[in-house]
Design a protein around this motif. Structure first.
Motif, PDB file in Angstrom:
ATOM      1  N   LEU A   7      -6.223  -2.089  14.210  1.00  0.00           N
ATOM      2  CA  LEU A   7      -4.853  -1.720  13.837  1.00  0.00           C
ATOM      3  C   LEU A   7      -4.384  -2.611  12.693  1.00  0.00           C
ATOM      4  CD1 LEU A   7      -2.222  -0.116  14.628  1.00  0.00           C
ATOM      5  CD2 LEU A   7      -1.639  -2.113  16.014  1.00  0.00           C
ATOM      6  N   GLN A   8      -3.963  -1.998  11.569  1.00  0.00           N
ATOM      7  CA  GLN A   8      -3.621  -2.781  10.389  1.00  0.00           C
ATOM      8  C   GLN A   8      -2.695  -2.011   9.461  1.00  0.00           C
ATOM      9  OE1 GLN A   8      -7.203  -2.961   7.583  1.00  0.00           O
ATOM     10  NE2 GLN A   8      -8.140  -2.188   9.477  1.00  0.00           N
ATOM     11  N   PHE A   9      -2.107  -2.747   8.503  1.00  0.00           N
ATOM     12  CA  PHE A   9      -1.254  -2.132   7.487  1.00  0.00           C
ATOM     13  C   PHE A   9      -2.123  -1.437   6.443  1.00  0.00           C
ATOM     14  CE2 PHE A   9       1.170  -6.026   8.776  1.00  0.00           C
ATOM     15  CZ  PHE A   9       2.184  -5.368   9.459  1.00  0.00           C
ATOM     16  N   SER A  10      -1.623  -0.339   5.886  1.00  0.00           N
ATOM     17  CA  SER A  10      -2.385   0.384   4.871  1.00  0.00           C
ATOM     18  C   SER A  10      -2.172  -0.230   3.497  1.00  0.00           C
ATOM     19  CB  SER A  10      -1.945   1.853   4.824  1.00  0.00           C
ATOM     20  OG  SER A  10      -0.636   1.963   4.266  1.00  0.00           O
ATOM     21  N   PRO A  11      -3.132  -0.070   2.575  1.00  0.00           N
ATOM     22  CA  PRO A  11      -2.932  -0.521   1.192  1.00  0.00           C
ATOM     23  C   PRO A  11      -1.700   0.113   0.554  1.00  0.00           C
ATOM     24  CG  PRO A  11      -5.245  -0.061   1.577  1.00  0.00           C
ATOM     25  CD  PRO A  11      -4.511   0.413   2.799  1.00  0.00           C
ATOM     26  N   PHE A  12      -1.387   1.358   0.937  1.00  0.00           N
ATOM     27  CA  PHE A  12      -0.199   2.029   0.407  1.00  0.00           C
ATOM     28  C   PHE A  12       1.068   1.281   0.804  1.00  0.00           C
ATOM     29  CE2 PHE A  12       3.245   5.140   1.071  1.00  0.00           C
ATOM     30  CZ  PHE A  12       3.367   5.679  -0.199  1.00  0.00           C
ATOM     31  N   PHE A  13       1.207   0.985   2.102  1.00  0.00           N
ATOM     32  CA  PHE A  13       2.404   0.278   2.546  1.00  0.00           C
ATOM     33  C   PHE A  13       2.502  -1.109   1.916  1.00  0.00           C
ATOM     34  CE2 PHE A  13       4.307  -2.845   5.421  1.00  0.00           C
ATOM     35  CZ  PHE A  13       5.614  -2.396   5.400  1.00  0.00           C
ATOM     36  N   LEU A  14       1.390  -1.821   1.832  1.00  0.00           N
ATOM     37  CA  LEU A  14       1.423  -3.167   1.262  1.00  0.00           C
ATOM     38  C   LEU A  14       1.840  -3.142  -0.203  1.00  0.00           C
ATOM     39  CD1 LEU A  14      -1.788  -4.665   2.906  1.00  0.00           C
ATOM     40  CD2 LEU A  14       0.602  -5.118   3.511  1.00  0.00           C
ATOM     41  N   ALA A  15       1.439  -2.094  -0.943  1.00  0.00           N
ATOM     42  CA  ALA A  15       1.870  -1.970  -2.337  1.00  0.00           C
ATOM     43  C   ALA A  15       3.370  -1.709  -2.428  1.00  0.00           C
ATOM     44  CB  ALA A  15       1.098  -0.847  -3.024  1.00  0.00           C
ATOM     45  N   VAL A  16       3.867  -0.797  -1.572  1.00  0.00           N
ATOM     46  CA  VAL A  16       5.308  -0.510  -1.560  1.00  0.00           C
ATOM     47  C   VAL A  16       6.093  -1.762  -1.177  1.00  0.00           C
ATOM     48  CG1 VAL A  16       7.115   0.890  -0.480  1.00  0.00           C
ATOM     49  CG2 VAL A  16       4.904   1.923  -1.035  1.00  0.00           C
ATOM     50  N   TYR A  17       5.574  -2.516  -0.229  1.00  0.00           N
ATOM     51  CA  TYR A  17       6.214  -3.765   0.211  1.00  0.00           C
ATOM     52  C   TYR A  17       6.311  -4.764  -0.940  1.00  0.00           C
ATOM     53  CZ  TYR A  17       7.031  -7.929   3.097  1.00  0.00           C
ATOM     54  OH  TYR A  17       7.561  -9.069   3.639  1.00  0.00           O
ATOM     55  N   ASP A  18       5.202  -4.946  -1.654  1.00  0.00           N
ATOM     56  CA  ASP A  18       5.154  -5.966  -2.698  1.00  0.00           C
ATOM     57  C   ASP A  18       6.158  -5.725  -3.819  1.00  0.00           C
ATOM     58  OD1 ASP A  18       3.235  -7.419  -1.422  1.00  0.00           O
ATOM     59  OD2 ASP A  18       1.554  -6.660  -2.609  1.00  0.00           O
ATOM     60  N   PHE A  19       6.501  -4.458  -4.089  1.00  0.00           N
ATOM     61  CA  PHE A  19       7.376  -4.164  -5.225  1.00  0.00           C
ATOM     62  C   PHE A  19       8.783  -3.775  -4.818  1.00  0.00           C
ATOM     63  CE2 PHE A  19       3.059  -3.559  -6.859  1.00  0.00           C
ATOM     64  CZ  PHE A  19       3.088  -4.576  -7.787  1.00  0.00           C
ATOM     65  N   ASP A  20       9.120  -4.073  -3.580  1.00  0.00           N
ATOM     66  CA  ASP A  20      10.493  -3.855  -3.159  1.00  0.00           C
ATOM     67  C   ASP A  20      11.351  -5.022  -3.635  1.00  0.00           C
ATOM     68  OD1 ASP A  20      12.321  -2.194  -1.315  1.00  0.00           O
ATOM     69  OD2 ASP A  20      12.696  -4.266  -0.707  1.00  0.00           O
TER      70      ASP A  20
END
Length: 363
Positions: free
Chosen positions: A130-143
């Motif tokens: 169970l882990q975070f997706s690369p998509f979510f981590l990218a959205v997170y980084d640029f918020d």
């Protein structure tokens, strides 16, 4: 040299050699486990609240809110040196609600945020579980507000696909080392349904470029409904295709961020979210940030919203922060963008204003 003396010298040298060998083996077998967590609580006021039956306001609200700035959680992470610049790694993370002590800020399971094991080396990192997706981590980084639980891109994310892409069960991922400023990441999450590979299948990828204080990232996500994740307490199988691109740049104490994210949800919205904002560290202990998120439905232009917010954080210590946040959201058509992940994820048609004050402690 007398035989007895040679015997003593040989014994001493043998013992020294054994100790040295043991030290080398111990160095290769070094391991560590770290316990960590976040405890975050706040008071929330909104001028309106959503009546789900009518889509209109049910009146203003005052409430105690778990996780006003960051999701409350408890976890442990560990690593073991395998030698040759290779480590075995793992992480277990449980979301909690300090409002009532129950599971929260997760998929509803005991370790519903992260539960994975992997290997890290100079060739990259592989994780399974169970882990975070690369998509979510990218959205997170640029918020621009670092996915605050009040007034941030996390609200527009959850409004569209809830926890799909955040907590991915059955995931296998690989993240490359950074080479010439480029770093790639990919994840495949298996659905777990015999005879139907596509049920609940999810995949995601991202490509990041880093040059000095400039970072640019592009990411995608594709997920199907069904699969074993549909039976989890909070299912993470919304069928959607996601696309994101964002950039950030640091000017001394000022960080500027902007992004575009698309959430194409099967049989529902085709939302495009445009965001931008900045954070500024006034002193080592005082930080201010602000952001704007404009959401438009590509299927029906009458469905749209504007969310704007700002926050002020003051560090009492390295571990403890007190904060205040304020914002407003304006919804049109069928859009119901909210102000807070907890207690105000959806808001009524029209304009709603809100404030949030609280404390966060890290350990």
């Amino acid at each position: 040299m007398p035989a007895s003396h040679r015997s003593r010298v040989g014994a001493i040298l043998g013992l020294a050699g054994a100790c040295a060998l043991g030290a080398v083996q111990s160095a290769h077998a070094q391991s560590s486990v770290t316990l960590y967590g976040i405890v975050d609580g706040s008071l929330l006021y909104t001028s309106k609240s959503l009546n789900p039956a009518t889509g209109q306001s049910a009146g203003h609200q005052y409430s105690f809110t778990d996780s006003g700035l960051s999701g409350s959680r408890f976890g442990m992470r560990g690593a073991e040196d395998l030698g040759g610049s290779m480590r075995a790694i793992f992480e277990l993370e449980s979301g909690i609600s300090i409002a009532n002590g129950s599971f929260g800020n997760s998929n509803g399971n005991e370790f519903g945020r992260q539960a994975w094991v992997g290997v890290d080396s100079r060739y990259g990192t592989v994780k399974a579980g169970l882990q975070f997706s690369p998509f979510f981590l990218a959205v997170y980084d640029f918020d621009p507000r670092e996915m605050s639980y009040f007034g941030s891109g996390l609200i527009t994310y959850l409004n569209n696909v809830y926890v799909t892409g955040l907590f991915n069960p059955n995931g296998i991922s690989y993240t490359s080392p950074e080479i010439a400023g480029l770093q790639a990441s990919a994840m495949m999450a298996l659905g777990g349904t015999a005879g139907n590979f596509q049920a609940g299948r999810q995949y995601s990828a991202s490509l990041r470029y880093h040059l000095g204080t400039l970072t640019v990232d592009a990411a995608l996500y594709s997920g199907n409904a069904g699969g074993s994740a549909a039976s989890i307490a909070i299912p993470s199988v919304v069928a959607f295709d996601g696309r994101a691109i964002g950039a950030s740049y640091i000017f001394n104490s000022l960080t500027v961020k902007a992004s575009y994210v698309q959430y194409k949800v099967a049989g529902s919205f085709n939302d495009r979210v445009y965001s931008g904002g900045a954070s500024y560290r006034i002193t080592p202990a005082l930080n201010v940030d602000a952001g704007v998120w404009v959401t438009r439905d590509g299927n029906h232009s009458s469905n749209n919203s504007i969310l704007a917010s700002t926050g002020l954080e003051y560090s009492l210590s390295k571990a403890t922060v007190v904060y205040g946040q304020a914002g407003f959201v304006t919804n049109h058509g069928a859009m119901h963008t909210g102000l807070s992940v907890n207690n105000a994820l959806n808001e009524a048609t029209g304009t709603t204003a809100g404030v949030n004050v609280g404390m966060r402690h890290l350990f």
